[in-house]
Design a protein around this motif. Structure first.
Motif, PDB file in Angstrom:
ATOM      1  N   ILE A 165      15.502   5.674  -2.828  1.00 49.19           N
ATOM      2  CA  ILE A 165      14.175   5.251  -2.355  1.00 49.19           C
ATOM      3  C   ILE A 165      13.879   5.898  -1.001  1.00 49.19           C
ATOM      4  CG2 ILE A 165      12.892   3.235  -1.493  1.00 49.19           C
ATOM      5  CD1 ILE A 165      14.494   1.641  -3.748  1.00 49.19           C
ATOM      6  N   LEU A 166      14.890   5.898  -0.123  1.00 51.94           N
ATOM      7  CA  LEU A 166      14.691   6.491   1.210  1.00 51.94           C
ATOM      8  C   LEU A 166      14.415   7.987   1.133  1.00 51.94           C
ATOM      9  CD1 LEU A 166      17.366   4.520   3.247  1.00 51.94           C
ATOM     10  CD2 LEU A 166      14.919   4.611   3.767  1.00 51.94           C
ATOM     11  N   ASN A 167      15.063   8.677   0.205  1.00 54.50           N
ATOM     12  CA  ASN A 167      14.805  10.119   0.073  1.00 54.50           C
ATOM     13  C   ASN A 167      13.328  10.376  -0.209  1.00 54.50           C
ATOM     14  OD1 ASN A 167      17.184  11.569   0.608  1.00 54.50           O
ATOM     15  ND2 ASN A 167      18.067  10.925  -1.342  1.00 54.50           N
ATOM     16  N   GLU A 168      12.711   9.530  -1.026  1.00 56.99           N
ATOM     17  CA  GLU A 168      11.277   9.691  -1.306  1.00 56.99           C
ATOM     18  C   GLU A 168      10.440   9.286  -0.097  1.00 56.99           C
ATOM     19  OE1 GLU A 168      10.463  11.308  -3.890  1.00 56.99           O
ATOM     20  OE2 GLU A 168      12.524  11.252  -4.646  1.00 56.99           O
ATOM     21  N   LYS A 169      10.798   8.169   0.535  1.00 58.50           N
ATOM     22  CA  LYS A 169       9.994   7.665   1.644  1.00 58.50           C
ATOM     23  C   LYS A 169      10.104   8.537   2.893  1.00 58.50           C
ATOM     24  CE  LYS A 169       9.549   3.471   2.515  1.00 58.50           C
ATOM     25  NZ  LYS A 169       9.421   2.035   2.733  1.00 58.50           N
ATOM     26  N   PHE A 170      11.242   9.204   3.029  1.00 59.36           N
ATOM     27  CA  PHE A 170      11.459  10.053   4.201  1.00 59.36           C
ATOM     28  C   PHE A 170      10.422  11.191   4.251  1.00 59.36           C
ATOM     29  CE2 PHE A 170      14.019  13.616   6.181  1.00 59.36           C
ATOM     30  CZ  PHE A 170      13.858  13.170   7.482  1.00 59.36           C
ATOM     31  N   ASP A 171      10.100  11.766   3.087  1.00 59.19           N
ATOM     32  CA  ASP A 171       9.089  12.833   3.055  1.00 59.19           C
ATOM     33  C   ASP A 171       7.749  12.325   3.588  1.00 59.19           C
ATOM     34  OD1 ASP A 171      10.751  14.799   1.968  1.00 59.19           O
ATOM     35  OD2 ASP A 171      10.417  14.054  -0.073  1.00 59.19           O
ATOM     36  N   ALA A 172       7.340  11.162   3.091  1.00 58.25           N
ATOM     37  CA  ALA A 172       6.061  10.589   3.541  1.00 58.25           C
ATOM     38  C   ALA A 172       6.111  10.273   5.031  1.00 58.25           C
ATOM     39  CB  ALA A 172       5.765   9.315   2.749  1.00 58.25           C
TER      40      ALA A 172
ATOM     41  N   LYS B 172       0.834  -1.207   0.000  1.00 53.70           N
ATOM     42  CA  LYS B 172       0.000   0.000   0.000  1.00 53.70           C
ATOM     43  C   LYS B 172       0.864   1.251   0.000  1.00 53.70           C
ATOM     44  CE  LYS B 172      -4.480  -0.657   2.164  1.00 53.70           C
ATOM     45  NZ  LYS B 172      -5.102  -0.765   3.494  1.00 53.70           N
ATOM     46  N   GLN B 173       1.947   1.185   0.778  1.00 52.59           N
ATOM     47  CA  GLN B 173       2.849   2.329   0.848  1.00 52.59           C
ATOM     48  C   GLN B 173       3.494   2.572  -0.517  1.00 52.59           C
ATOM     49  OE1 GLN B 173       6.702   1.772   2.616  1.00 52.59           O
ATOM     50  NE2 GLN B 173       6.473   3.609   3.860  1.00 52.59           N
ATOM     51  N   TYR B 174       3.939   1.492  -1.156  1.00 50.35           N
ATOM     52  CA  TYR B 174       4.563   1.633  -2.475  1.00 50.35           C
ATOM     53  C   TYR B 174       3.577   2.227  -3.477  1.00 50.35           C
ATOM     54  CZ  TYR B 174       6.356   0.545  -7.078  1.00 50.35           C
ATOM     55  OH  TYR B 174       6.743   0.635  -8.384  1.00 50.35           O
ATOM     56  N   LEU B 175       2.350   1.739  -3.466  1.00 44.94           N
ATOM     57  CA  LEU B 175       1.366   2.230  -4.444  1.00 44.94           C
ATOM     58  C   LEU B 175       1.090   3.711  -4.234  1.00 44.94           C
ATOM     59  CD1 LEU B 175      -1.017  -0.848  -4.700  1.00 44.94           C
ATOM     60  CD2 LEU B 175       0.764  -0.081  -6.311  1.00 44.94           C
ATOM     61  N   ARG B 176       1.075   4.153  -2.967  1.00 39.78           N
ATOM     62  CA  ARG B 176       0.856   5.566  -2.682  1.00 39.78           C
ATOM     63  C   ARG B 176       1.988   6.435  -3.237  1.00 39.78           C
ATOM     64  NH1 ARG B 176      -1.347   8.902   1.644  1.00 39.78           N
ATOM     65  NH2 ARG B 176      -2.623   7.156   2.299  1.00 39.78           N
ATOM     66  N   LEU B 177       3.221   5.912  -3.173  1.00 34.47           N
ATOM     67  CA  LEU B 177       4.400   6.718  -3.537  1.00 34.47           C
ATOM     68  C   LEU B 177       4.999   6.302  -4.883  1.00 34.47           C
ATOM     69  CD1 LEU B 177       6.140   6.508  -0.036  1.00 34.47           C
ATOM     70  CD2 LEU B 177       4.740   8.382  -0.896  1.00 34.47           C
TER      71      LEU B 177
ATOM     72  N   GLN C 221       6.831   8.730  -7.589  1.00 37.99           N
ATOM     73  CA  GLN C 221       8.081   9.325  -7.100  1.00 37.99           C
ATOM     74  C   GLN C 221       9.186   8.278  -6.982  1.00 37.99           C
ATOM     75  OE1 GLN C 221       4.899   9.888  -5.690  1.00 37.99           O
ATOM     76  NE2 GLN C 221       5.318  10.999  -3.787  1.00 37.99           N
ATOM     77  N   ILE C 222       8.826   7.109  -6.395  1.00 39.84           N
ATOM     78  CA  ILE C 222       9.852   6.079  -6.166  1.00 39.84           C
ATOM     79  C   ILE C 222      10.346   5.525  -7.506  1.00 39.84           C
ATOM     80  CG2 ILE C 222      10.265   3.755  -5.241  1.00 39.84           C
ATOM     81  CD1 ILE C 222       8.620   4.531  -2.807  1.00 39.84           C
ATOM     82  N   ASP C 223       9.420   5.248  -8.415  1.00 38.11           N
ATOM     83  CA  ASP C 223       9.823   4.723  -9.728  1.00 38.11           C
ATOM     84  C   ASP C 223      10.774   5.701 -10.426  1.00 38.11           C
ATOM     85  OD1 ASP C 223       8.196   2.633  -9.131  1.00 38.11           O
ATOM     86  OD2 ASP C 223       6.746   2.965 -10.745  1.00 38.11           O
ATOM     87  N   ASN C 224      10.444   6.977 -10.372  1.00 38.99           N
ATOM     88  CA  ASN C 224      11.309   7.995 -10.982  1.00 38.99           C
ATOM     89  C   ASN C 224      12.689   8.025 -10.346  1.00 38.99           C
ATOM     90  OD1 ASN C 224       9.939   9.171 -13.070  1.00 38.99           O
ATOM     91  ND2 ASN C 224       8.758  10.513 -11.717  1.00 38.99           N
ATOM     92  N   ALA C 225      12.704   7.964  -9.005  1.00 37.74           N
ATOM     93  CA  ALA C 225      13.978   8.027  -8.290  1.00 37.74           C
ATOM     94  C   ALA C 225      14.853   6.829  -8.666  1.00 37.74           C
ATOM     95  CB  ALA C 225      13.728   8.058  -6.787  1.00 37.74           C
ATOM     96  N   VAL C 226      14.235   5.652  -8.759  1.00 33.08           N
ATOM     97  CA  VAL C 226      14.982   4.440  -9.109  1.00 33.08           C
ATOM     98  C   VAL C 226      15.495   4.539 -10.548  1.00 33.08           C
ATOM     99  CG1 VAL C 226      14.720   1.961  -9.570  1.00 33.08           C
ATOM    100  CG2 VAL C 226      13.832   2.934  -7.437  1.00 33.08           C
TER     101      VAL C 226
END
Ligand SMILES: *Cc1c(COP(=O)(O)O)cnc(C)c1O
Length: 380
Positions: A246-253, A10-15, A18-23
């Motif tokens: 990935i962490l840079n994106e997840k850190f904001d959330a 669920k967390q991945y789908l929400r983000l 952003q995460i796909d772009n960062a990767v």
């Protein structure tokens, strides 16, 4: 209803975007090791925690080892560690050749008991066999340990404090953030931890400039000017650029809403379960990042039966932890210095319920109602 214990999907789908772009950026930039995203993450995390240095590494276990290594902790040294924690907290002490001294925990917080800690320190001093060097305190289940008292004891007995905040990132005491309490502090980015990446990762936090540069050397083969100039024996422990991105994106959330969301889950649980089972209680001024929401039952049978009942309702639970440190085969024969009765009870009565930022309130209520149904029919 089928509930996830920790819903990473669920967390991945929400983000996702952003995460796909960062990767994809990392893949096309090809700086797979020590890319700019790593430094960027370290700077942001140090600023958030409020310390001078954040040094990323390969996992939370290496983070602990790198600190002990830097402090020169080894044979003949005693390191005090809670008896109720994940194995790695104590493992790293033995791995350096030092001796873990298992200390009982506080029943309410699950964290190291400062009363038992002082008793153990005095016993070790009295025996005179080991040199007391450090307290390795753990922020279990997301709740910071009692650092005002731990730091006081450390001063009195001239010990270093290592904060294992693998589960504690995001917690705080009176606004001061977890990972800032030790002479050095560590965390883990294992996927299920409060701030998780998509593989292994970890970090060390400190205000000590000399310690920080020693750790930066040790984590890259004891490098001097560069990794082909080796001035000491070290290890290879780096955070991948992909994981940092990935962490840079997840850190904001994490900062913007995940911490609040897990605390909302905690409040709904407590409102609906208090009085029926022993619910977590957060001491005044403390804030937990709720790596786990752990209740206590009256005995092992009740705990096990509830776990089976919930599983049949589609609700996964976990036993954190099924064994204390002193019960682990790997620590067979290790000398004990004080009573470990609370931790020995906790392994029998503790049960962790699903908790994550994406757990909906109707799911939490469903879990609470199921626990109420269990107690309507449960007989000892
Ligand atoms: C997970 C954990 C560790 C180890 O972290 P890894 O990244 O898995 O190596 C250490 N201490 C505690 C308390 C943990 O929960």
């Amino acid at each position: 209803m089928q509930i996830e214990f920790r819903d990473l999907k669920k967390q991945y789908l929400r983000l996702k975007s952003q995460i796909d772009n960062a990767v994809l950026n990392v893949l096309s930039e090809t700086s797979y090791i020590s890319g700019p995203q790593v430094k960027q993450l370290e700077t942001r995390l140090a600023e958030y925690v409020g310390v001078k240095h954040c040094i990323s590494c390969a996992n939370g276990t290496d983070a602990l080892s790198l600190v002990l290594m830097s402090w020169g902790i080894g044979p003949g040294d005693a390191v005090f560690v809670p008896n109720f924690t994940f194995f790695a907290s104590a493992e790293v002490i033995s791995f350096e050749g030092a001796t873990p001294v298992f200390v009982d925990v506080d029943r309410q917080t699950f964290n190291i008991s400062t009363k038992k800690l002082e008793e153990s320190i005095l016993e070790v001093i009295k025996e005179g066999r080991l040199r007391p060097r450090a307290i390795l305190a753990v922020d279990l289940f997301g709740l910071p340990a009692n650092y005002s008292e731990i730091i006081q004891l450390a001063k009195t007995y001239k010990l270093l404090v290592l904060e294992d905040a693998a589960q504690g990132f995001g917690g705080s005491i009176d606004g001061k953030k977890a990972c800032s309490f030790g002479d050095a502090s560590t965390t883990s980015f294992f996927p299920a931890k409060p701030l998780g990446c998509y593989g292994d990762g970890g970090a060390i936090f400190t205000n000590d400039d000399d310690l920080a540069s020693l750790i930066r050397s040790l984590k890259v083969h004891g490098k001097g000017r560069d990794k082909y100039d080796n001035v000491r024996i070290g290890i290879n422990s780096r955070l991948d650029t992909l994981q940092a991105a990935i962490l840079n994106e997840k850190f904001d959330a994490f900062v913007n809403y995940e911490l609040d969301a897990v605390n909302d889950v905690y409040l709904i649980y407590n409102d609906n379960l208090a009085g029926l089972v022993e619910v977590p209680s957060i001491p005044k001024g403390f804030y937990s990042s709720f790596a786990q929401y752990t209740i206590k039952l009256r005995n092992q049978h009740e705990r096990n039966q509830l776990s089976i009942f919930l599983r049949n309702e589609g609700i996964p639970t976990m036993v954190y932890y099924p064994k204390t440190m002193h019960e682990q085969l790997a620590f067979e024969g290790i000398k004990l210095y004080s009573s470990l009765s609370t931790s020995s009870e906790l392994v029998q009565v503790s049960l962790s319920l699903p908790i994550h930022p994406y757990l909906e309130s109707d799911e939490v209520l469903f879990i609470c109602n199921s626990i109420h149904s269990f107690f309507r029919t449960y007989i000892d």
